[in-house]
Design an enzyme around this catalytic site. Structure first.
Site, PDB file in Angstrom:
ATOM      1  N   SER A  19       0.746  -1.109  -0.234  1.00  0.00           N
ATOM      2  CA  SER A  19       0.161   0.117   0.141  1.00  0.00           C
ATOM      3  C   SER A  19       0.905   1.477   0.055  1.00  0.00           C
ATOM      4  CB  SER A  19      -0.899   0.160   1.652  1.00  0.00           C
ATOM      5  OG  SER A  19      -0.134  -0.538   2.656  1.00  0.00           O
ATOM      6  N   GLU A  21       1.169   5.530   1.046  1.00  0.00           N
ATOM      7  CA  GLU A  21       1.165   6.748   1.365  1.00  0.00           C
ATOM      8  C   GLU A  21       1.543   8.065   1.033  1.00  0.00           C
ATOM      9  OE1 GLU A  21       1.089   6.328   5.981  1.00  0.00           O
ATOM     10  OE2 GLU A  21       1.267   8.906   5.461  1.00  0.00           O
ATOM     11  N   ALA A  55      -2.713  17.854  10.989  1.00  0.00           N
ATOM     12  CA  ALA A  55      -3.420  18.341  12.333  1.00  0.00           C
ATOM     13  C   ALA A  55      -4.885  19.408  12.251  1.00  0.00           C
ATOM     14  CB  ALA A  55      -2.051  19.310  13.265  1.00  0.00           C
ATOM     15  N   GLY A 112      -3.746  11.609  16.598  1.00  0.00           N
ATOM     16  CA  GLY A 112      -3.391  13.126  16.012  1.00  0.00           C
ATOM     17  C   GLY A 112      -2.038  13.643  16.735  1.00  0.00           C
ATOM     18  N   ASP A 113      -1.694  14.991  16.192  1.00  0.00           N
ATOM     19  CA  ASP A 113      -0.292  15.347  17.378  1.00  0.00           C
ATOM     20  C   ASP A 113      -1.307  17.105  17.658  1.00  0.00           C
ATOM     21  OD1 ASP A 113       1.797  13.892  17.574  1.00  0.00           O
ATOM     22  OD2 ASP A 113       2.125  14.055  16.170  1.00  0.00           O
ATOM     23  N   HIS A 156       5.671   4.538  21.041  1.00  0.00           N
ATOM     24  CA  HIS A 156       5.108   6.421  21.835  1.00  0.00           C
ATOM     25  C   HIS A 156       5.940   6.738  21.955  1.00  0.00           C
ATOM     26  CE1 HIS A 156       3.005   9.781  20.965  1.00  0.00           C
ATOM     27  NE2 HIS A 156       2.599   9.122  19.503  1.00  0.00           N
ATOM     28  N   ASP A 165       1.749   1.074  25.862  1.00  0.00           N
ATOM     29  CA  ASP A 165       2.222   1.333  24.047  1.00  0.00           C
ATOM     30  C   ASP A 165       1.294   0.304  23.646  1.00  0.00           C
ATOM     31  OD1 ASP A 165       3.413   1.464  21.457  1.00  0.00           O
ATOM     32  OD2 ASP A 165       3.849   3.362  22.508  1.00  0.00           O
ATOM     33  N   PHE A 223      13.301  14.556  11.287  1.00  0.00           N
ATOM     34  CA  PHE A 223      12.733  14.005  11.335  1.00  0.00           C
ATOM     35  C   PHE A 223      12.155  12.495  12.704  1.00  0.00           C
ATOM     36  CE2 PHE A 223       8.427  11.222   9.982  1.00  0.00           C
ATOM     37  CZ  PHE A 223       7.572  12.184  10.625  1.00  0.00           C
ATOM     38  N   HIS A 273       3.855  -1.589   3.879  1.00  0.00           N
ATOM     39  CA  HIS A 273       3.158   0.308   3.200  1.00  0.00           C
ATOM     40  C   HIS A 273       4.037   0.891   3.394  1.00  0.00           C
ATOM     41  CE1 HIS A 273       0.090   3.191   4.082  1.00  0.00           C
ATOM     42  NE2 HIS A 273       0.661   3.867   4.568  1.00  0.00           N
ATOM     43  N   ARG A 279       6.457  10.466  -4.017  1.00  0.00           N
ATOM     44  CA  ARG A 279       7.687  10.582  -4.515  1.00  0.00           C
ATOM     45  C   ARG A 279       7.602   9.142  -5.444  1.00  0.00           C
ATOM     46  NH1 ARG A 279      12.208  14.128  -3.530  1.00  0.00           N
ATOM     47  NH2 ARG A 279      13.564  12.887  -4.430  1.00  0.00           N
TER      48      ARG A 279
HETATM   49  P1  FAD Z   1      -2.708   6.343  19.748  1.00  0.00           P
HETATM   50  O1  FAD Z   1      -1.884   4.922  19.189  1.00  0.00           O
HETATM   51  O2  FAD Z   1      -3.877   6.458  20.139  1.00  0.00           O
HETATM   52  O3  FAD Z   1      -1.796   6.927  21.224  1.00  0.00           O
HETATM   53  C1  FAD Z   1      -0.438   6.924  20.419  1.00  0.00           C
HETATM   54  C2  FAD Z   1      -0.124   7.110  21.442  1.00  0.00           C
HETATM   55  O4  FAD Z   1      -0.803   8.224  22.601  1.00  0.00           O
HETATM   56  C3  FAD Z   1       0.517   6.056  22.918  1.00  0.00           C
HETATM   57  O5  FAD Z   1       0.873   5.326  22.158  1.00  0.00           O
HETATM   58  C4  FAD Z   1      -0.057   6.372  24.740  1.00  0.00           C
HETATM   59  O6  FAD Z   1       1.588   6.255  24.336  1.00  0.00           O
HETATM   60  C5  FAD Z   1      -0.395   7.598  24.187  1.00  0.00           C
HETATM   61  N1  FAD Z   1      -2.302   7.427  25.306  1.00  0.00           N
HETATM   62  C6  FAD Z   1      -2.893   7.349  23.519  1.00  0.00           C
HETATM   63  N2  FAD Z   1      -4.051   7.221  24.510  1.00  0.00           N
HETATM   64  C7  FAD Z   1      -3.638   7.263  25.568  1.00  0.00           C
HETATM   65  C8  FAD Z   1      -4.477   7.005  26.915  1.00  0.00           C
HETATM   66  N3  FAD Z   1      -5.561   6.441  27.036  1.00  0.00           N
HETATM   67  N4  FAD Z   1      -3.990   6.587  28.393  1.00  0.00           N
HETATM   68  C9  FAD Z   1      -2.527   6.909  28.298  1.00  0.00           C
HETATM   69  N5  FAD Z   1      -1.545   6.902  26.812  1.00  0.00           N
HETATM   70  C10 FAD Z   1      -2.278   7.454  25.872  1.00  0.00           C
HETATM   71  N6  FAD Z   1      -0.658  12.316  12.250  1.00  0.00           N
HETATM   72  C11 FAD Z   1      -1.368  13.436  11.452  1.00  0.00           C
HETATM   73  O7  FAD Z   1      -1.290  13.944  11.881  1.00  0.00           O
HETATM   74  N7  FAD Z   1      -1.867  12.555   9.889  1.00  0.00           N
HETATM   75  C12 FAD Z   1      -1.491  11.507   9.624  1.00  0.00           C
HETATM   76  O8  FAD Z   1      -2.442  11.475   8.230  1.00  0.00           O
HETATM   77  C13 FAD Z   1      -1.376  10.785  10.592  1.00  0.00           C
HETATM   78  N8  FAD Z   1      -1.077   9.337   9.682  1.00  0.00           N
HETATM   79  C14 FAD Z   1       0.043   8.194  10.249  1.00  0.00           C
HETATM   80  C15 FAD Z   1       0.186   7.126   9.782  1.00  0.00           C
HETATM   81  C16 FAD Z   1       0.917   6.287  10.009  1.00  0.00           C
HETATM   82  C17 FAD Z   1       0.648   4.880  10.322  1.00  0.00           C
HETATM   83  C18 FAD Z   1       1.257   6.939  11.367  1.00  0.00           C
HETATM   84  C19 FAD Z   1       2.544   5.654  12.611  1.00  0.00           C
HETATM   85  C20 FAD Z   1       1.336   7.748  12.439  1.00  0.00           C
HETATM   86  C21 FAD Z   1       0.788   8.803  11.810  1.00  0.00           C
HETATM   87  N9  FAD Z   1       0.267  10.581  12.502  1.00  0.00           N
HETATM   88  C22 FAD Z   1      -0.677  10.961  11.589  1.00  0.00           C
HETATM   89  C23 FAD Z   1       0.989  10.751  13.764  1.00  0.00           C
HETATM   90  C24 FAD Z   1       0.166  10.608  14.872  1.00  0.00           C
HETATM   91  O9  FAD Z   1      -1.006  11.709  14.827  1.00  0.00           O
HETATM   92  C25 FAD Z   1       0.722  10.914  15.922  1.00  0.00           C
HETATM   93  O10 FAD Z   1       2.396   9.580  16.548  1.00  0.00           O
HETATM   94  C26 FAD Z   1       0.776  10.508  17.179  1.00  0.00           C
HETATM   95  O11 FAD Z   1       1.389  11.515  18.493  1.00  0.00           O
HETATM   96  C27 FAD Z   1      -0.266   9.660  17.942  1.00  0.00           C
HETATM   97  O12 FAD Z   1      -1.664   9.330  17.176  1.00  0.00           O
HETATM   98  P2  FAD Z   1      -1.732   7.874  16.839  1.00  0.00           P
HETATM   99  O13 FAD Z   1      -3.244   7.300  16.596  1.00  0.00           O
HETATM  100  O14 FAD Z   1      -0.500   6.727  16.903  1.00  0.00           O
HETATM  101  O15 FAD Z   1      -2.338   7.781  19.086  1.00  0.00           O
END
Ligand code: FAD
Length: 303
Positions: A19, A21, A55, A112-113, A156, A165, A223, A273, A279
């Site tokens: 896949s 991205e 974001a 998300g961040d 993370h 995690d 990054f 993925h 690119r």
């Molecule tokens: P989650 O997996 O939900 O959580 C990440 C971490 O946050 C956990 O491991 C933990 O440390 C903490 N956490 C979350 N919930 C809890 C809880 N209830 N209690 C305690 N700790 C908790 N970002 C974008 O803005 N746009 C995108 O399109 C995008 N695409 C991505 C695609 C992939 C394949 C990956 C790996 C990342 C992507 N990201 C994207 C980055 C991502 O948004 C960031 O890494 C963000 O910091 C975490 O989002 P997540 O969904 O991975 O979080």
């Protein structure tokens, strides 16, 4: 031209799924490059192609435009990334429905961040989905969607330890995620150890490695530092001194990515993925190497 079905490949390629991205382009020049890239990669018949989401929905219009065009003009299955940042549940649900109307059946659900950037403290919107697991559950409630989530082989940066995690990953799976895509990594042992940990925690969905071909080592290193991915010294050494030598840099990058992917195949991985960075060149070359070849040379997207 939407009904073109591309199929592949050599013996090895027929056992491997890929896949791709993309990120939504910011201007006309980037937009033209994206569609050239898609036209080049489309005949490789990826399982799906995903479009990232900025974001706080900052790229929503651009993400929507890219998804709409993919849906309308290509034979590719589009997947929409979606985050919980700075949006109420109603707002997120409206985006889900809007994407679904464009023909999107796959989502990559993310927390998300914060809009201020990686490193700032994350605070869920008071009326929003509080966790990614809640977003996954909403997607499953709203439609018959295929939902992928993120996974972090090096954990993370906000996770205190691997147990926490992996617990977050488990909650996302329990809510209905059927695939996890990893953050990029460069040490395959780290990925393998992570998958073992995940399986020991009773999680059996595919953990698809996210592969980042290195178009610009300095950028990737910066990054990686921000998102907690380790850059091994041997990797830095391979790119050392190539800052002003793009040709050699590109050759090394393709060798590095090929080595990583071939080694993962030897370890039993059959789904990848690719973070394309919009690119085509390195991703196309790696796919060729692992036997993923275009059957029809013509793509349905006109670049
Ligand atoms: P989650 O997996 O939900 O959580 C990440 C971490 O946050 C956990 O491991 C933990 O440390 C903490 N956490 C979350 N919930 C809890 C809880 N209830 N209690 C305690 N700790 C908790 N970002 C974008 O803005 N746009 C995108 O399109 C995008 N695409 C991505 C695609 C992939 C394949 C990956 C790996 C990342 C992507 N990201 C994207 C980055 C991502 O948004 C960031 O890494 C963000 O910091 C975490 O989002 P997540 O969904 O991975 O979080």
């Amino acid at each position: 031209m939407k009904d073109i079905q591309f199929s592949r490949r050599s013996d090895l390629g027929s056992r491997i799924d890929v896949s791709f991205e993309f990120f939504p382009p910011k201007n006309d020049v980037m937009e033209a490059r994206l569609w050239e890239t898609i036209a080049r990669l489309e005949p490789l018949a990826p399982n799906f192609v995903s479009v990232t989401y900025g974001a706080g929905g900052s790229t929503k219009e651009r993400t929507t435009r890219a998804l709409a065009r993919l849906s309308k003009e290509s034979a590719l299955a589009p997947a929409a990334h979606l985050t919980c940042v700075d949006a109420s549940r109603d707002e997120v649900d409206a985006v889900i429905r809007e994407f679904a109307e464009l023909g999107v059946r796959r989502f990559v659900a993310l927390r998300g961040d914060p809009a201020e950037g990686v490193g700032a403290a994350y605070r869920p919107h008071p009326d929003g989905y509080q966790t990614t697991a809640e977003l996954v559950a909403a997607l499953r409630r709203i439609g018959e969607f295929d939902v992928s989530v993120s996974a972090y082989p090096e954990k993370h940066p906000e996770s205190a330890d691997f147990a926490t995690d992996i617990d977050v990953l488990k909650r996302k799976v329990d809510a209905g995620a059927t695939r996890a895509i990893t953050q990029f990594f460069f040490d395959n042992d780290v990925y393998e150890r992570y998958v073992e940990r995940v399986r020991r925690a009773g999680i059996y969905i595919p953990i698809v490695p996210g592969i980042l071909p290195i178009h610009n080592f300095a950028q990737v290193a910066g990054f990686a530092g921000r998102c907690g991915a380790h850059v091994p010294a041997w990797l830095a050494d391979r790119f050392a001194g190539l800052e002003n030598d793009p040709q050699t840099h590109a050759l090394i990058a393709s060798a590095v990515a090929a080595e990583q992917v071939l080694d993962l195949i030897e370890r039993g991985v059959d789904d990848f993925h690719f973070y394309t960075m919009n690119r085509a060149d390195l991703v196309f070359a790696i796919c060729h190497l692992i036997g993923i070849r275009p059957r029809a040379e013509e793509a349905s997207i006109a670049a």
